[in-house]
Enzyme design. Structure first.
Site, PDB file in Angstrom:
ATOM      1  CD  GLU A 114     -36.855  39.685  14.974  1.00  0.00           C
ATOM      2  OE1 GLU A 114     -37.918  39.718  15.619  1.00  0.00           O
ATOM      3  OE2 GLU A 114     -35.847  40.324  15.301  1.00  0.00           O
ATOM      4  CG  HIS A 122     -31.799  31.724  12.933  1.00  0.00           C
ATOM      5  ND1 HIS A 122     -30.854  31.089  13.702  1.00  0.00           N
ATOM      6  CD2 HIS A 122     -32.365  32.670  13.721  1.00  0.00           C
ATOM      7  CE1 HIS A 122     -30.869  31.621  14.912  1.00  0.00           C
ATOM      8  NE2 HIS A 122     -31.763  32.586  14.954  1.00  0.00           N
TER       9      HIS A 122
HETATM   10  N1  ACO Z   1     -33.268  36.933   2.366  1.00  0.00           N
HETATM   11  C1  ACO Z   1     -32.513  36.737   1.265  1.00  0.00           C
HETATM   12  N2  ACO Z   1     -31.362  36.053   1.278  1.00  0.00           N
HETATM   13  C2  ACO Z   1     -30.956  35.541   2.437  1.00  0.00           C
HETATM   14  C3  ACO Z   1     -31.697  35.690   3.617  1.00  0.00           C
HETATM   15  C4  ACO Z   1     -32.880  36.422   3.540  1.00  0.00           C
HETATM   16  N3  ACO Z   1     -33.647  36.624   4.632  1.00  0.00           N
HETATM   17  N4  ACO Z   1     -31.047  35.070   4.616  1.00  0.00           N
HETATM   18  C5  ACO Z   1     -29.924  34.558   4.097  1.00  0.00           C
HETATM   19  N5  ACO Z   1     -29.885  34.849   2.778  1.00  0.00           N
HETATM   20  C6  ACO Z   1     -28.855  34.470   1.863  1.00  0.00           C
HETATM   21  C7  ACO Z   1     -27.580  35.240   2.177  1.00  0.00           C
HETATM   22  O1  ACO Z   1     -27.533  36.450   1.434  1.00  0.00           O
HETATM   23  C8  ACO Z   1     -26.516  34.279   1.795  1.00  0.00           C
HETATM   24  O2  ACO Z   1     -26.274  34.417   0.425  1.00  0.00           O
HETATM   25  P1  ACO Z   1     -24.815  34.823  -0.093  1.00  0.00           P
HETATM   26  O3  ACO Z   1     -23.924  33.715   0.399  1.00  0.00           O
HETATM   27  O4  ACO Z   1     -25.013  34.866  -1.547  1.00  0.00           O
HETATM   28  O5  ACO Z   1     -24.520  36.152   0.548  1.00  0.00           O
HETATM   29  C9  ACO Z   1     -27.151  32.891   1.970  1.00  0.00           C
HETATM   30  O6  ACO Z   1     -28.544  33.107   2.044  1.00  0.00           O
HETATM   31  C10 ACO Z   1     -26.706  32.170   3.210  1.00  0.00           C
HETATM   32  O7  ACO Z   1     -26.888  33.005   4.313  1.00  0.00           O
HETATM   33  P2  ACO Z   1     -26.706  32.419   5.777  1.00  0.00           P
HETATM   34  O8  ACO Z   1     -25.286  31.917   5.916  1.00  0.00           O
HETATM   35  O9  ACO Z   1     -27.796  31.463   6.065  1.00  0.00           O
HETATM   36  O10 ACO Z   1     -26.951  33.683   6.642  1.00  0.00           O
HETATM   37  P3  ACO Z   1     -26.194  34.170   7.936  1.00  0.00           P
HETATM   38  O11 ACO Z   1     -26.072  33.074   8.931  1.00  0.00           O
HETATM   39  O12 ACO Z   1     -24.942  34.883   7.583  1.00  0.00           O
HETATM   40  O13 ACO Z   1     -27.220  35.279   8.432  1.00  0.00           O
HETATM   41  C11 ACO Z   1     -29.274  36.217   9.077  1.00  0.00           C
HETATM   42  C12 ACO Z   1     -28.356  34.979   9.175  1.00  0.00           C
HETATM   43  C13 ACO Z   1     -28.484  37.470   9.430  1.00  0.00           C
HETATM   44  C14 ACO Z   1     -30.418  36.049  10.075  1.00  0.00           C
HETATM   45  C15 ACO Z   1     -29.831  36.292   7.636  1.00  0.00           C
HETATM   46  O14 ACO Z   1     -30.586  35.136   7.333  1.00  0.00           O
HETATM   47  C16 ACO Z   1     -30.676  37.546   7.395  1.00  0.00           C
HETATM   48  O15 ACO Z   1     -30.122  38.598   7.094  1.00  0.00           O
HETATM   49  N6  ACO Z   1     -32.044  37.461   7.539  1.00  0.00           N
HETATM   50  C17 ACO Z   1     -32.884  38.618   7.363  1.00  0.00           C
HETATM   51  C18 ACO Z   1     -32.901  39.483   8.623  1.00  0.00           C
HETATM   52  C19 ACO Z   1     -33.664  38.838   9.762  1.00  0.00           C
HETATM   53  O16 ACO Z   1     -34.759  38.312   9.595  1.00  0.00           O
HETATM   54  N7  ACO Z   1     -33.057  38.912  10.962  1.00  0.00           N
HETATM   55  C20 ACO Z   1     -33.640  38.368  12.188  1.00  0.00           C
HETATM   56  C21 ACO Z   1     -32.967  37.081  12.560  1.00  0.00           C
HETATM   57  S1  ACO Z   1     -33.710  36.354  14.005  1.00  0.00           S
HETATM   58  C22 ACO Z   1     -33.002  37.205  15.299  1.00  0.00           C
HETATM   59  O17 ACO Z   1     -31.898  37.651  15.261  1.00  0.00           O
HETATM   60  C23 ACO Z   1     -33.823  37.392  16.509  1.00  0.00           C
END
Ligand code: ACO
Length: 353
Positions: A294, A239
Site C-alpha cells: 500500500e 503484513h
Molecule cells: N504500525 C504499527 N504497529 C503495527 C503495524 C503498523 N503498520 N503493523 C503491525 N503492528 C503491530 C501490531 O499492533 C501488533 O502489536 P500488538 O501485538 O501490540 O497489537 C504487532 O505489530 C504484530 O502485528 P502483526 O501480527 O504483524 O499484524 P497482523 O498480522 O495482525 O496485521 C496488518 C497485519 C493488518 C496488515 C497490520 O500490519 C496493519 O494494520 N498494517 C497497517 C495497515 C496496512 O498497511 N494495511 C494494508 C495491508 S496490505 C493489504 O492488505 C493489501
C-alpha cells in the site's frame, strides 16, 4: 482456535503463491515483478481466467464492448462514498457464473471507478472508447485527457501487481460467497466489502494523509514516534504473511520511477519509509515489520492523478480478476465453505427450562 485463521489452509489454488519468509509472490508461474513489467491488464485476465472461463480470441475488444455496456448501466452515486458507489455500480451487474458476467464485472469496475473520480471532482462523465486498452481507457475516462504511454503502463503494472495474492481477506470472502453458488457478481461484491477496510485495501489513501501530515523528512521521527505512542498503526507497513519487504512494494516502486513527475516524491517517501522502519523495528523487536504494497500504491496512484478517496476502487479494478478466478476455482470444488465455531456463551438456564 485463532480468530485471524493465520495457520489455517482453507483452499488449494493454482492462482498464486505467497512466500512470506522469502518475500516472493508467484502468480500462475510468473514472478510478480516480471508480470508487472510485461503484462497488460488483458494479459493478466487471460492468465488468471485460463481454465476457469471460456477463452476469448480478442480479449481487449471484449473488455471494450463490456465497458460500453456498463457505462449505460451506471447508477446515480448520490452521496455515497467511493467504495459504496462502486458497490452500487457492481450491484447493477446481473448475477451468474459465465464469461459475460466476468467481463461485465471487470469492465464495470474500471468504468465506475473513473466515473466516481469525475463525480468527486464535479466533472461530467466521459464515455468509454472500446478501441483502447482497459488501463488506457480508465485513465482517459478519469483524467479527461489521453494518458501518456508511461501512465498507461504504470496502471497496467499496478493492476498486475495487485491482481491476486493468495487467500487474503477479500479473496477469502469472495470464495465463501462463491461456495454457496450465489454467482460471480455476489462473490465480487463480497470481496469488495472486505477490501474496503483500512486494514486491507483501505490503507493507501491514509498513507498519503500520513505523508502530507509529516510534510518534510526532518519531521518524520517526532511524528511517527507520537503516532506509535498513541497506539496507532502506520499505514503501508506490516503484513500478516510477509516477514520481509512485500515484493509488490518493489514492483510498484520500479513502475513509479518510470513516471517522469514522480522523482521528488520518491526521494521524500524513501526517507519517511526509512524512519518508519527504524522506529517500527525498535518498538516491535520480536516482530519483523516491513513495507507493504500500500505504501508505493499510494505514491503511484497519486502520481497518476487519481483522487486519494478513489484508491481502494482502483485496487478493486485489478483484484477483481483474482476474485473472479478464485470464485470459479471454489465453485469447481462443489463444496460449501462452512467452518465450525466453539460456543463460549452462557449455559442454558436450568431453572427457566
Ligand atoms: N504500525 C504499527 N504497529 C503495527 C503495524 C503498523 N503498520 N503493523 C503491525 N503492528 C503491530 C501490531 O499492533 C501488533 O502489536 P500488538 O501485538 O501490540 O497489537 C504487532 O505489530 C504484530 O502485528 P502483526 O501480527 O504483524 O499484524 P497482523 O498480522 O495482525 O496485521 C496488518 C497485519 C493488518 C496488515 C497490520 O500490519 C496493519 O494494520 N498494517 C497497517 C495497515 C496496512 O498497511 N494495511 C494494508 C495491508 S496490505 C493489504 O492488505 C493489501
Amino acid at each position: 482456535m485463532d480468530a485471524g485463521l493465520a495457520e489455517v489452509v482453507a483452499a488449494e489454488t493454482v492462482l498464486s503463491d505467497v512466500d512470506g519468509a522469502a518475500g516472493r509472490l508467484v502468480i500462475r508461474g510468473f514472478d510478480v515483478g516480471v508480470l508487472a513489467q510485461r503484462a497488460a491488464f488483458e494479459d493478466v485476465a487471460a492468465l488468471l481466467w485460463d481454465g476457469f472461463l471460456p477463452r476469448v480470441r480478442d480479449l481487449p475488444a471484449a473488455f471494450g464492448a463490456a465497458r460500453v455496456r456498463m457505462f449505460a448501466r451506471l447508477p446515480d452515486f448520490g452521496d455515497l462514498d467511493d467504495v459504496e458507489a462502486l458497490r452500487a455500480a457492481l450491484a447493477r451487474v446481473r448475477d451468474g457464473d459465465d464469461l459475460g458476467v466476468a467481463l461485465d464485472l471487470a469492465a464495470m469496475s474500471a468504468v465506475a471507478t473513473a466515473a466516481i473520480a469525475r463525480t468527486r471532482r464535479g466533472r461530467t462523465l466521459i464515455a468509454p472508447d472500446p478501441s483502447l486498452s482497459q488501463a488506457g481507457d480508465c485513465l482517459r475516462m478519469m483524467l479527461g485527457r489521453d494518458p501518456a504511454p508511461a501512465e498507461t503502463s504504470a496502471l497496467d503494472a499496478y493492476w498486475a501487481t495487485v491482481c491476486d495474492h493468495g487467500l487474503n481477506a477479500s479473496t477469502f470472502a469472495a470464495r465463501v460467497v462463491a461456495s454457496t453458488q450465489a454467482g460471480l457478481a455476489s462473490a465480487v461484491i463480497g470481496g469488495l466489502c472486505a477490501l474496503k477496510g483500512p486494514l486491507h485495501g483501505g490503507a493507501p489513501g491514509p498513507v498519503l494523509d500520513m505523508l502530507d501530515a509529516i510534510g518534510a523528512p526532518e519531521n518524520a521521527e517526532a511524528w511517527i514516534d507520537a503516532a506509535l505512542a498513541r497506539g496507532e498503526r502506520l499505514m503501508g507497513f506490516g503484513h500478516r504473511i510477509y516477514r520481509v519487504r512485500d515484493p509488490r512494494a518493489e514492483a510498484l516502486a520500479a513502475a513509479l520511477r518510470r513516471l517522469p513527475r514522480a522523482a521528488g516524491r520518491i526521494a521524500f517517501a524513501e526517507a519517511i519509509e526509512k524512519t518508519a522502519l527504524t522506529q517500527l523495528r525498535a518498538r516491535y523487536s520480536g516482530r519483523a515489520l516491513d513495507t507493504n504494497v500500500e505504501y508505493y500504491t499510494a505514491l503511484l496512484l497519486d502520481a497518476l492523478g487519481a483522487p486519494r478517496e478513489t484508491f481502494t476502487c482502483l485496487f478493486a479494478c485489478g483484484r477483481v480478476l483474482g476474485w473472479i478466478a478464485h470464485a470459479r476455482e471454489q465453485v469447481m470444488t462443489r463444496r460449501i465453505v462452512r467452518p465450525q465455531s466453539r460456543y463460549v456463551g452462557p449455559a442454558p438456564d436450568a431453572e427457566a427450562a
